[in-house]
Enzyme design. Structure first.
Site, PDB file in Angstrom:
ATOM      1  CG  PHE A 156      -0.234   0.281   2.539  1.00 10.26           C
ATOM      2  CD1 PHE A 156       0.117   1.565   2.934  1.00 10.26           C
ATOM      3  CD2 PHE A 156       0.075  -0.768   3.381  1.00 10.26           C
ATOM      4  CE1 PHE A 156       0.771   1.797   4.144  1.00 10.26           C
ATOM      5  CE2 PHE A 156       0.723  -0.544   4.592  1.00 10.26           C
ATOM      6  CZ  PHE A 156       1.070   0.743   4.975  1.00 10.26           C
ATOM      7  CE  LYS A 192      -3.085  -8.879  -3.337  1.00  2.49           C
ATOM      8  NZ  LYS A 192      -3.722  -8.011  -2.268  1.00  2.49           N
ATOM      9  CB  CYS A 225      10.971  -1.075   3.583  1.00  2.00           C
ATOM     10  SG  CYS A 225      11.317  -0.949   1.821  1.00  2.00           S
TER      11      CYS A 225
END
Length: 485
Positions: free
Chosen positions: A150, A174, A282
């Site tokens: 996201f 996906k 991250c």
């Protein structure tokens, strides 16, 4: 509801999923209902794989110099629609408009790299004996899949999409069910750019689709970006089904600060690193390790962090659950004896009271055993630990389970090189808060930040998205029979 219900994208068309089950898509900026997204089934994935397999034969046989023409056009369309794409990212993810613009600009850079692939996949040719040649060629894998998170609705899909497709594969993507809108817009632009039907498919859903991708016999390779917990599951499940898999997980990035670091530059860089994209990346600074007397730098860090205002130059976090989890970490640190120098819990954001915000938070006197020191918070929070020596600081960095990134702030070249050599991280910075390599260099960490071999971005992604074919040819019958015959 601001937008029409989200649909899957299969065979070049937006189509309804086979299920009536869906989830709401809510903007974290202000709680606005944006759309709904379908929770597709394995049957929907089957349809996408069948379409992709049908398209693969012709697409893989198309010369790469022709394939990349689609991405030259796609790049101009990204530039044309930059404002619209940026606003969409801001709406569904919650980051600031400036951060959303930077994300689309990075998507453009990733596309530029894909356009250069014909110069990087020329293979090798050598006359290994008189009249005998050996040749290597990069061959596409077939139908591949990419599961994306996201936090970067456009950039992370574009980590994989241009390279995988330009190299001749057909890709099923996906998206995160929390941010499904941007990927649909990407599909529209690629269709406008001339991408043949079936080469790109989008299948929305939750863990059911993730599991189906890992299990489907028609999918040759899977890339994943998300949390370490899920990355492990995806890697184990995909590889147990004999697929190629590269799964990128979370991080706990340590910034080592030495007393000789330039205070202003260091404070500004650490603030930007810990609060950029609301800390939901991250590569965010999560732990600062001060070496020796760095109080003067910490004071400036707090002053800089106070300039970061939720709802203004600090975006929202993705959901109420994320906000509550981040605030729980801050409370836990306080109860365990850490000192809150700047508290971002429950900020007042006028006009956006229904949004999900956490203010910048600076926590001092954290010890390595505290939760905020060990776990990925994924919010605008920096935990400060203190050591006397650089080796002690490196021991703390090395002991953390992750290995995405580390940085050192110093004016001492020898100390910087010592950290580069000894940090247990795949990406290391010197006086840089977010040491993300730019193309053609690839993104990728170590340890529990990455599962699998290779990279999905940059030059080394070629190895992941293709397989090598070696051919040996002989055209000189006069050479007679030898061991190569």
């Amino acid at each position: 509801m601001k937008y029409s219900p989200v649909q899957n994208f299969i065979s070049g068309q937006f189509t309804n999923a086979s299920t009536a089950k869906n989830m709401q898509v809510v903007s974290p900026v202000d709680g606005t209902l944006l759309s709904t997204v379908p929770m597709s089934t394995a049957a929907d994935l089957d349809v996408a794989v069948t379409s992709a397999k049908a398209a693969f034969k012709k697409w893989s046989a198309t010369p790469i110099k022709e394939r990349v023409q689609v991405f030259f056009k796609y790049k101009t369309l990204l530039e044309r629609d930059l404002v619209e794409l940026s606003k969409l990212v801001q709406e569904e993810n919650g980051k600031t408009y400036g951060e959303a613009v930077a994300e689309i600009e990075k998507s453009i850079e990733l596309t530029e790299f894909a356009c250069s692939l014909p110069q990087l996949v020329t293979g090798e040719l050598l006359e290994v004996s008189r009249g005998i040649e050996c040749r290597t060629e990069y061959v596409p894998l077939g139908v591949v899949a990419s599961i994306v998170p996201f936090n970067f609705p456009s950039m992370v899909p574009n980590w994989t999409l241009p390279n995988a497709i330009a190299l001749g594969n057909c890709l099923i993507i996906k998206p995160s069910e929390k941010v499904p809108l941007s990927v649909g817009k990407i599909a529209e632009l690629l269709k406008e750019a001339g991408l043949p039907d079936g080469v790109l498919s989008i299948v929305h859903g939750d863990s059911e689709i993730v599991n189906a991708i890992c299990d489907h016999p028609g999918i040759e390779a899977v890339s994943f970006v998300g949390s370490t917990k899920v990355a492990k599951i995806v890697y184990q499940r995909a590889t147990s089904n004999l697929k190629r898999c590269l799964a990128l997980g979370g991080a706990k990035n340590h910034l080592l600060v030495l007393p000789d670091a330039i205070p202003g530059m260091t404070a500004q860089n650490i603030t930007a690193s810990m609060s950029g994209c609301a800390g939901q990346r991250c590569m965010a600074a999560s732990a600062m390790v001060g070496v020796g007397d760095v109080d003067h730098i910490i004071d400036q860090l707090v002053a800089e962090a106070k300039k970061v205002i939720p709802g203004d130059n600090l975006g929202a976090v993705i959901s109420k659950e994320s906000r509550d989890r981040i605030e729980a970490y801050i409370t836990s640190a306080e109860k365990q004896g850490a000192k809150i120098l700047l508290d971002g819990r429950k900020p007042n954001v006028p006009g956006k009271e229904n949004g999900y915000y956490v203010g910048p938070t600076v926590i001092d006197y954290v010890t390595p055993e505290m939760d905020v020191a060990k776990e990925e918070i994924f919010g605008p929070v920096i935990s400060i630990m203190r050591t006397k020596t650089l080796d002690e600081a490196l021991a703390i960095e090395n002991a953390n389970a992750y290995g995405n990134a580390a940085s050192v702030f110093t004016q001492n070249g020898g100390a910087a090189r010592y950290v580069i050599n000894n940090a247990s991280a795949g990406m290391v910075g010197v006086n840089v808060g977010v040491p993300v390599p730019r193309e053609p260099f690839s993104f990728g960490g170590w340890n529990e930040s990455k599962f699998g071999v290779g990279d999905i971005t940059g030059k080394s992604s070629i190895e992941f998205w293709t397989k090598l074919k070696k051919s040996t040819t002989k055209w000189n019958p006069e050479a007679g029979v030898n061991w190569m015959s």
